[in-house]
Design a protein around this motif. Structure first.
Motif, PDB file in Angstrom:
ATOM      1  N   LEU A 195      21.147   3.842  19.991  1.00 45.52           N
ATOM      2  CA  LEU A 195      20.184   4.884  20.331  1.00 45.52           C
ATOM      3  C   LEU A 195      19.145   4.383  21.319  1.00 45.52           C
ATOM      4  CD1 LEU A 195      19.590   6.565  16.851  1.00 45.52           C
ATOM      5  CD2 LEU A 195      20.807   7.516  18.810  1.00 45.52           C
ATOM      6  N   ARG A 196      18.697   3.139  21.075  1.00 42.69           N
ATOM      7  CA  ARG A 196      17.710   2.593  22.017  1.00 42.69           C
ATOM      8  C   ARG A 196      18.315   2.409  23.403  1.00 42.69           C
ATOM      9  NH1 ARG A 196      16.201  -0.485  17.378  1.00 42.69           N
ATOM     10  NH2 ARG A 196      17.524  -2.201  18.069  1.00 42.69           N
ATOM     11  N   ALA A 197      19.593   1.923  23.434  1.00 40.80           N
ATOM     12  CA  ALA A 197      20.258   1.765  24.732  1.00 40.80           C
ATOM     13  C   ALA A 197      20.466   3.113  25.402  1.00 40.80           C
ATOM     14  CB  ALA A 197      21.591   1.044  24.562  1.00 40.80           C
ATOM     15  N   ALA A 200      17.271   4.307  26.707  1.00 43.66           N
ATOM     16  CA  ALA A 200      16.911   3.569  27.915  1.00 43.66           C
ATOM     17  C   ALA A 200      17.691   4.086  29.121  1.00 43.66           C
ATOM     18  CB  ALA A 200      17.160   2.070  27.708  1.00 43.66           C
ATOM     19  N   ARG A 201      19.010   4.332  28.906  1.00 43.81           N
ATOM     20  CA  ARG A 201      19.819   4.863  30.010  1.00 43.81           C
ATOM     21  C   ARG A 201      19.338   6.247  30.417  1.00 43.81           C
ATOM     22  NH1 ARG A 201      24.044   2.580  26.916  1.00 43.81           N
ATOM     23  NH2 ARG A 201      24.567   4.630  26.064  1.00 43.81           N
ATOM     24  N   TYR A 202      19.029   7.069  29.409  1.00 45.98           N
ATOM     25  CA  TYR A 202      18.547   8.423  29.719  1.00 45.98           C
ATOM     26  C   TYR A 202      17.240   8.358  30.490  1.00 45.98           C
ATOM     27  CZ  TYR A 202      16.564  13.055  29.001  1.00 45.98           C
ATOM     28  OH  TYR A 202      15.992  14.273  29.188  1.00 45.98           O
ATOM     29  N   GLN A 203      16.333   7.476  30.045  1.00 40.80           N
ATOM     30  CA  GLN A 203      15.057   7.360  30.733  1.00 40.80           C
ATOM     31  C   GLN A 203      15.250   6.853  32.156  1.00 40.80           C
ATOM     32  OE1 GLN A 203      12.217   8.478  29.338  1.00 40.80           O
ATOM     33  NE2 GLN A 203      11.331   8.205  31.366  1.00 40.80           N
ATOM     34  N   ARG A 208      15.235   7.855  37.906  1.00 41.94           N
ATOM     35  CA  ARG A 208      15.879   7.677  39.214  1.00 41.94           C
ATOM     36  C   ARG A 208      16.560   8.938  39.727  1.00 41.94           C
ATOM     37  NH1 ARG A 208      18.622   1.616  38.981  1.00 41.94           N
ATOM     38  NH2 ARG A 208      16.706   0.479  38.489  1.00 41.94           N
ATOM     39  N   ASN A 209      16.469  10.025  38.982  1.00 42.96           N
ATOM     40  CA  ASN A 209      17.123  11.262  39.390  1.00 42.96           C
ATOM     41  C   ASN A 209      16.414  11.849  40.603  1.00 42.96           C
ATOM     42  OD1 ASN A 209      18.383  13.907  39.402  1.00 42.96           O
ATOM     43  ND2 ASN A 209      18.983  13.427  37.306  1.00 42.96           N
ATOM     44  N   LEU A 210      17.202  12.368  41.531  1.00 41.31           N
ATOM     45  CA  LEU A 210      16.622  12.998  42.722  1.00 41.31           C
ATOM     46  C   LEU A 210      16.021  14.355  42.401  1.00 41.31           C
ATOM     47  CD1 LEU A 210      19.341  12.124  45.389  1.00 41.31           C
ATOM     48  CD2 LEU A 210      17.187  10.952  44.932  1.00 41.31           C
TER      49      LEU A 210
END
Length: 563
Positions: A195-197, A200-203, A208-210
């Protein structure tokens, strides 16, 4: 697509409680069994002690009897009787639970009295009988003692086994419970790490999303945003955006209230176009998609926003271009109407003087030919030939114009039917010149327009017959070949051929490689062939060498049905 079913898991708290309950239950069972076994063992020990008391009482009776024998007549009979009665009473009391021993006591008591009070000549007999009963009682008690000792040993062994097995069961339950709990704890740790990973990926994806991404409460307070949101609003930092209310993003704050109130709780909106106001006051168009969710019981929104200002501007320009195109289409339609009127004028008004010139010239030759000299005859014939050439040119131009502008619908057309219809008008000329047209069947079926395809084939056949040497009978071969969903129709002749550099030129309007006197024509025939093939979704071409004949071809799409 359905995924694997999710197995329901017992909560860790329930597992711990179950393991604890099981261990306590095992301990209670062991305690109960041990208590019962120890109690039984204690009772057996008491009975063993009782048996020893009985044996001691039996020995006391025997001792009293022996003492009476050794004392002789030093004591009176009454005194000897009182010395034996006490052990006998004790023996009767101790064997009250044993009917067999009670009966032996009943037998022993009169014998003992007679022995102690009787005359000397009966002493030996009475002593022997008493000793027999005493030995009988002693043997019975010893047997009972052995049985009770064996039972005590059995109960002691069972108690030890109960304690051992119970202890092992407790150890096993404790170990298994510990392993299960440890595995569950490790699984929870793995889930937590995952969940933490994932968070982290979601964040990272959000940061970094355009596309601009923001989370807000229902009252408009901004909880989180990414850098793209900062750039969208023209702010200096993320903290500046977090200090704003979502209503401040909109050019008209009422737009947000309208969007939020327009869906049920838990819903959202997709690709709604609204106007935002940047920090510098610039108005931009934004496509916004957001949904409602709960965060610690509070309704919140998560929104994704794209700047579509350029797209809106482009859309406006496209609308303007479409309007201009519509005006051009109307102008073109008007021009086509004028062109149709002009074509009608050419077809009727312009050809009428030509026909008159041709008719008067022929009448002049016929009626006044004797009055004309050779030069007059030549001029009159030239006028007739020129008027005929001009009429043919006008007809070919009209045919080409109609082909360019006509609506063409494609259907299945039989090539054999089209070729047969095109050959009929040419049969007489071919026979007069001693030639032939060979059609290799079957030719197949193509997607085309019957009238246009008929004109193409007629022009190719007429071209093949015309461009042969005067002294050579025309030999024309028509065949087809297919492949890849296409059909290629070939028209091959034994004519004069075409040089390589002129193969593309001959398909242009008014392009002629030979003079009208040598090979008459308007120079439109092959242009009609190529334009017609293009209108039917195909193409046309030629393979030729000077003096070796020509092989013209038209390639069209294959069709399943014939027309």
């Amino acid at each position: 697509m359905q995924g694997a079913p999710i197995r329901s898991r017992v909560p860790i708290r329930t597992r711990v409680n179950l393991a604890f309950t099981l261990a306590v239950g095992v301990l209670l069972a062991i305690a109960a069994a041990s208590y019962q076994s120890v109690t039984s063992l204690a009772e057996t020990g008491q009975w063993i002690g009782h048996t020893h008391e009985v044996l001691a009482a039996i020995d006391a009776v025997g001792t009293a009897t022996a003492a009476a024998d050794t004392s002789g007549y030093a004591l009176t009979g009454e005194e000897r009787s009182r010395g034996a009665e006490a052990p006998l009473a004790t023996l009767r009391r101790l064997t009250a639970d044993n009917p067999a021993q009670q009966r032996r006591v009943d037998r022993l008591e009169p014998l003992l009295r007679e022995r102690l009070a009787g005359p000397a000549d009966t002493v030996a007999i009475r002593t022997e009988s008493i000793q027999a009963v005493v030995e009988e009682m002693r043997a019975a008690e010893r047997m009972l003692l052995a049985a009770r000792a064996a039972a005590s040993d059995s109960r002691a062994a069972r108690t030890r086994w109960i304690i051992l097995i119970g202890s092992l069961a407790v150890v096993v339950v404790t170990v298994v419970s510990s392993l299960l709990i440890s595995r569950e704890v490790e699984r929870r740790r793995e889930i937590d790490r995952g969940l933490r990973a994932s968070e982290a990926r979601y964040q990272l994806l959000v940061d970094r999303n355009l596309a601009a991404i923001a989370r807000t409460r229902r009252d408009g307070a901004v909880l989180e945003c990414n850098e793209a949101m900062v750039r969208l609003l023209g702010c200096a930092s993320r903290e500046e955006v977090l200090g704003m209310n979502a209503s401040q993003f909109y050019a008209d704050p009422a737009d947000r209230e309208h969007l939020v109130s327009g869906f049920a709780p838990g819903g959202g909106v997709v690709d709604q176009e609204v106007r935002f106001r940047r920090k510098d006051g610039e108005l931009i168009w934004v496509s916004i998609t957001f949904l409602e969710y709960e965060d610690e019981g509070q309704p919140c929104f998560e929104a994704v926003m794209l700047d579509i200002t350029d797209r809106k501007a482009t859309s406006g320009r496209i609308e303007e271009l479409n309007a201009a195109l519509a005006r051009q289409n109307r102008d073109l339609a008007a021009a086509n109407q004028e062109l149709d009127a002009f074509s009608y004028s050419i077809s009727h008004d312009l050809r009428a003087p030509l026909r008159a010139m041709q008719g008067f010239s022929e009448a002049l030759l016929e009626d006044y030919g004797e009055r004309l000299d050779a030069t007059g005859h030549d001029f009159a014939r030239r006028i007739v030939a020129a008027s005929r050439q001009m009429d043919a040119l006008i007809q070919d131009l009209l045919a080409y114009s109609r082909l360019v502008r006509a609506e063409v619908s494609l259907d299945g057309v039989s090539l054999e039917t089209v070729v047969d219809e095109a050959c009929r008008p040419l049969e007489m000329e071919v026979m007069e010149r001693g030639g032939e047209i060979i059609v290799e069947r079957p030719l197949g079926c193509v997607l085309g327009h019957r009238a246009v395809l008929g004109q193409i084939v007629t022009n190719l056949l007429a071209n093949a017959i015309k461009f042969t040497r005067p002294d050579t009978p025309p030999r024309v071969r028509v065949r087809s070949e297919g492949g890849g969903g296409r059909v290629r129709l070939w028209v091959e002749d034994n004519g004069i051929g075409i040089e390589r550099q002129h193969r593309e030129r001959i398909f242009r309007p008014f392009e002629r490689l030979h003079g009208v006197q040598q090979y008459p024509g308007t120079g439109i025939g092959l242009a009609i062939v190529q334009k017609g093939a293009t209108r039917l979704g195909g193409q046309a071409g030629v393979e030729s060498e000077p003096g070796a004949g020509s092989r013209f071809w038209v390639e069209l799409a294959l069709a399943e049905a014939t027309a």
